[in-house]
Design a protein around this motif. Structure first.
Motif, short mmCIF file in Angstrom:
data_model
loop_
_atom_site.label_atom_id
_atom_site.label_comp_id
_atom_site.label_asym_id
_atom_site.label_seq_id
_atom_site.Cartn_x
_atom_site.Cartn_y
_atom_site.Cartn_z
N ILE A 1 -0.26 88.59 42.82
CA ILE A 1 -0.86 88.31 44.13
C ILE A 1 -2.39 88.36 44.04
CG2 ILE A 1 -0.83 88.89 46.58
CD1 ILE A 1 1.88 88.10 45.32
N LYS A 2 -3.05 87.42 44.72
CA LYS A 2 -4.51 87.41 44.73
C LYS A 2 -5.05 88.65 45.42
CE LYS A 2 -5.20 82.40 44.56
NZ LYS A 2 -5.81 81.21 45.20
N PRO A 3 -6.25 89.09 45.04
CA PRO A 3 -6.84 90.26 45.70
C PRO A 3 -6.91 90.08 47.22
CG PRO A 3 -8.10 89.63 43.74
CD PRO A 3 -7.09 88.54 43.97
N ASP A 4 -6.52 91.13 47.91
CA ASP A 4 -6.59 91.17 49.38
C ASP A 4 -5.65 90.16 50.06
OD1 ASP A 4 -8.62 93.11 49.18
OD2 ASP A 4 -10.14 91.53 48.96
N ALA A 5 -4.66 89.60 49.30
CA ALA A 5 -3.76 88.60 49.90
C ALA A 5 -2.33 89.14 50.10
CB ALA A 5 -3.72 87.34 49.04
N GLN A 6 -2.12 90.44 49.82
CA GLN A 6 -0.77 90.98 49.88
C GLN A 6 -0.15 90.86 51.29
OE1 GLN A 6 1.02 92.36 47.07
NE2 GLN A 6 2.66 91.97 48.53
N THR A 7 -0.94 91.18 52.29
CA THR A 7 -0.42 91.12 53.66
C THR A 7 -0.03 89.69 54.04
OG1 THR A 7 -1.78 93.01 54.32
CG2 THR A 7 -0.95 91.60 56.08
N GLN A 8 -0.90 88.75 53.69
CA GLN A 8 -0.60 87.34 53.98
C GLN A 8 0.63 86.88 53.20
OE1 GLN A 8 -3.91 84.74 53.15
NE2 GLN A 8 -2.84 82.89 53.83
N TYR A 9 0.74 87.33 51.95
CA TYR A 9 1.91 86.99 51.11
C TYR A 9 3.19 87.55 51.73
CZ TYR A 9 5.03 87.15 47.00
OH TYR A 9 6.09 87.01 46.14
N ASP A 10 3.15 88.79 52.16
CA ASP A 10 4.33 89.43 52.76
C ASP A 10 4.77 88.75 54.05
OD1 ASP A 10 4.35 91.26 50.71
OD2 ASP A 10 3.28 92.82 51.83
N ALA A 11 3.83 88.06 54.70
CA ALA A 11 4.13 87.41 55.98
C ALA A 11 4.71 86.01 55.82
CB ALA A 11 2.85 87.34 56.82
N ILE A 12 4.80 85.51 54.58
CA ILE A 12 5.32 84.16 54.37
C ILE A 12 6.78 84.09 54.80
CG2 ILE A 12 5.93 82.42 52.63
CD1 ILE A 12 3.49 83.30 51.02
N LYS A 13 7.10 83.16 55.67
CA LYS A 13 8.48 82.92 56.11
C LYS A 13 9.07 81.71 55.37
CE LYS A 13 8.38 86.20 59.21
NZ LYS A 13 9.17 87.44 59.02
N THR A 14 8.30 80.63 55.37
CA THR A 14 8.69 79.41 54.66
C THR A 14 7.54 79.02 53.74
OG1 THR A 14 10.03 78.66 56.54
CG2 THR A 14 9.44 77.02 54.88
N PRO A 15 7.73 79.11 52.44
CA PRO A 15 6.61 78.85 51.52
C PRO A 15 6.19 77.38 51.53
CG PRO A 15 8.66 79.09 50.30
CD PRO A 15 8.97 79.47 51.72
N SER A 16 4.91 77.17 51.35
CA SER A 16 4.35 75.82 51.23
C SER A 16 3.30 75.85 50.11
CB SER A 16 3.68 75.41 52.54
OG SER A 16 2.56 76.24 52.81
N GLU A 17 2.87 74.69 49.70
CA GLU A 17 1.84 74.65 48.67
C GLU A 17 0.58 75.36 49.15
OE1 GLU A 17 1.07 71.01 46.72
OE2 GLU A 17 3.18 70.49 46.44
N THR A 18 0.25 75.24 50.42
CA THR A 18 -0.94 75.89 50.96
C THR A 18 -0.81 77.41 50.95
OG1 THR A 18 -1.40 74.00 52.38
CG2 THR A 18 -2.43 76.09 52.98
N SER A 19 0.35 77.92 51.40
CA SER A 19 0.52 79.37 51.44
C SER A 19 0.54 79.96 50.03
CB SER A 19 1.80 79.74 52.19
OG SER A 19 2.95 79.24 51.53
N LEU A 20 1.09 79.23 49.07
CA LEU A 20 1.08 79.72 47.69
C LEU A 20 -0.35 79.70 47.13
CD1 LEU A 20 4.27 78.07 46.13
CD2 LEU A 20 3.97 80.43 46.87
N ALA A 21 -1.09 78.63 47.40
CA ALA A 21 -2.47 78.54 46.91
C ALA A 21 -3.33 79.67 47.47
CB ALA A 21 -3.06 77.19 47.28
N ASN A 22 -3.04 80.11 48.69
CA ASN A 22 -3.84 81.15 49.34
C ASN A 22 -3.47 82.55 48.89
OD1 ASN A 22 -5.26 79.26 50.83
ND2 ASN A 22 -3.87 79.39 52.60
#
Length: 388
Positions: free
Chosen positions: A91-112
């Motif tokens: 996981i990218k630095p400081d992106a854990q919360t955003q990663y945990d919130a993913i409901k349906t993955p997309s290329e954008t959410s993975l890139a972020n």
């Protein structure tokens, strides 16, 4: 540290999406893409980046294996493979919360949120080796509704062009089924048939068609039927190859079983390969081929009567659970096309076809001893009878 056997099991258990009545090929296509890129030297360590190279290779497999209901989306398997023990995300630095919130993955959410995926180092090393990589591919293909993916990979690997592979796949998916229906023998999708013996029956029946011309198919001996027979023979050989994979998995299981003494492991591994003390005991017992008497032992095979998979360790080493045979007889016996009655007279399945071409005849006999009979009885009653 996981073994090849354990990773094969994990690949079999990747749990593809089975909603809407069909198995989604997404996870399998992603694994095939990763394996290809490792073999091509385009992935050089255990890190897997979600880049165009990966997505393009994924798309190639997806086009081959998709159904009309499936949509091209590489983000889904890249994300959802995290449910498998061997696939992880950095996981990218400081992106854990955003990663945990993913409901349906997309290329954008993975890139972020995801820097890269990574697999176990031990698994990466196995995937660098073409032999173990192919075993893992075969294990992953078990998740598909059919053996189509594994057959394509195997047929290309033994030297057939992509055009030829497509021709054989078309024959298996459409033309064989049409012929079997025409013959009054309607079959399911051929790639759903995983039994060597059922495929052998189909070949036999189609050879019967090739003996008489039919206006619907022109000259069946050189055209439509001949192509189908060739495709089925390749599919039968592919299913046979899977049994060799199982043999290697058996060996891996022995080598990693802490309950077995090291000296016993070595003996069992050799026995599984038809070598070592088991082979020596059969040579001493038979002195040549158990059926023909052929004496050149360098060409003879040590064949178990009761299959390895259902034998205990004592039976695997028991010389009375074995026959020393020429290669053609060994193969026919191992695949249960021939067996023997209690007096040692040969039994030949109709599914074997032209057995005279293999040097097999109805007068053959093996001089069985009383100790052989329980093993022969199981081979005959449980396995040979399966062919009908």
């Amino acid at each position: 540290m996981a073994t090849l056997e354990q990773y094969c099991q994990q690949f079999k258990d990747v749990r593809p999406n089975r909603a809407r009545g069909n198995t989604s090929p997404h996870k399998i296509c992603m694994l095939f893409a990763v394996i290809d890129l490792i073999q091509d030297g385009l992935i050089t360590d255990s890190r897997i980046y979600f880049n165009d190279t990966l997505k393009n290779r994924f798309a190639l497999y997806f086009e081959q294996l998709k159904t009309p209901r499936d949509k091209l989306n590489a983000a889904f398997p890249f994300y959802y493979l995290r449910s498998s023990a061997f696939w992880h995300h950095y996981i990218k630095p400081d992106a854990q919360t955003q990663y945990d919130a993913i409901k349906t993955p997309s290329e954008t959410s993975l890139a972020n949120t995801v820097e890269y995926a990574f697999i176990d180092v031990e698994l990466f090393e196995l995937l660098q080796n073409p032999t173990t990589a192919n075993k893992l591919k075969a294990a992953a293909a078990v998740n598909l509704d059919t053996h189509e993916a594994g057959f394509k990979i195997w047929t290309k690997a033994i030297g057939h062009s992509e055009a030829k592979v497509d021709e054989y796949v078309l024959a298996l998916k459409e033309k064989v089924a049409d012929l079997m229906i025409f013959d009054g023998l309607e079959q399911p999708n051929i790639f759903a048939v995983n039994d060597y013996f059922d495929v052998a029956r189909m070949i036999n029946k189609l050879r019967g068609l090739s003996d008489a011309s039919n206006a619907t198919y022109g000259d069946p001996a050189t055209g439509h039927v001949a192509t189908c027979i060739k495709a089925l023979e390749l599919y039968r050989a592919y299913l046979d190859q899977l049994s060799d994979i199982e043999a290697q998995l058996d060996i891996d299981h022995i080598q990693h079983d802490d309950s077995i003494a090291e000296t016993t492991k070595a003996v069992l591994v050799q026995a599984r390969r038809g070598q070592g003390k088991f082979r020596e005991r059969l040579i001493k017992q038979w002195g040549g081929c158990a059926i023909t008497g052929y004496k050149n032992i360098s060409l003879l095979m040590a064949s178990h009567i009761k299959p390895w998979s259902t034998s205990d360790n004592a039976e695997r080493l028991d010389p009375y659970n074995g026959l020393l045979l020429t290669p053609n007889l060994d193969k026919a016996f191992d695949l249960h096309f021939i067996s023997f009655n209690a007096k040692g007279r040969i039994l030949i399945s109709e599914a074997l076809g032209d057995y005279y071409a293999l040097g097999i005849n109805k007068d053959m006999q093996v001089p069985l001893k009383e100790q052989h009979l329980p093993f022969i009885e199981q081979h005959r009653d449980v396995y040979f009878e399966k062919l009908g």
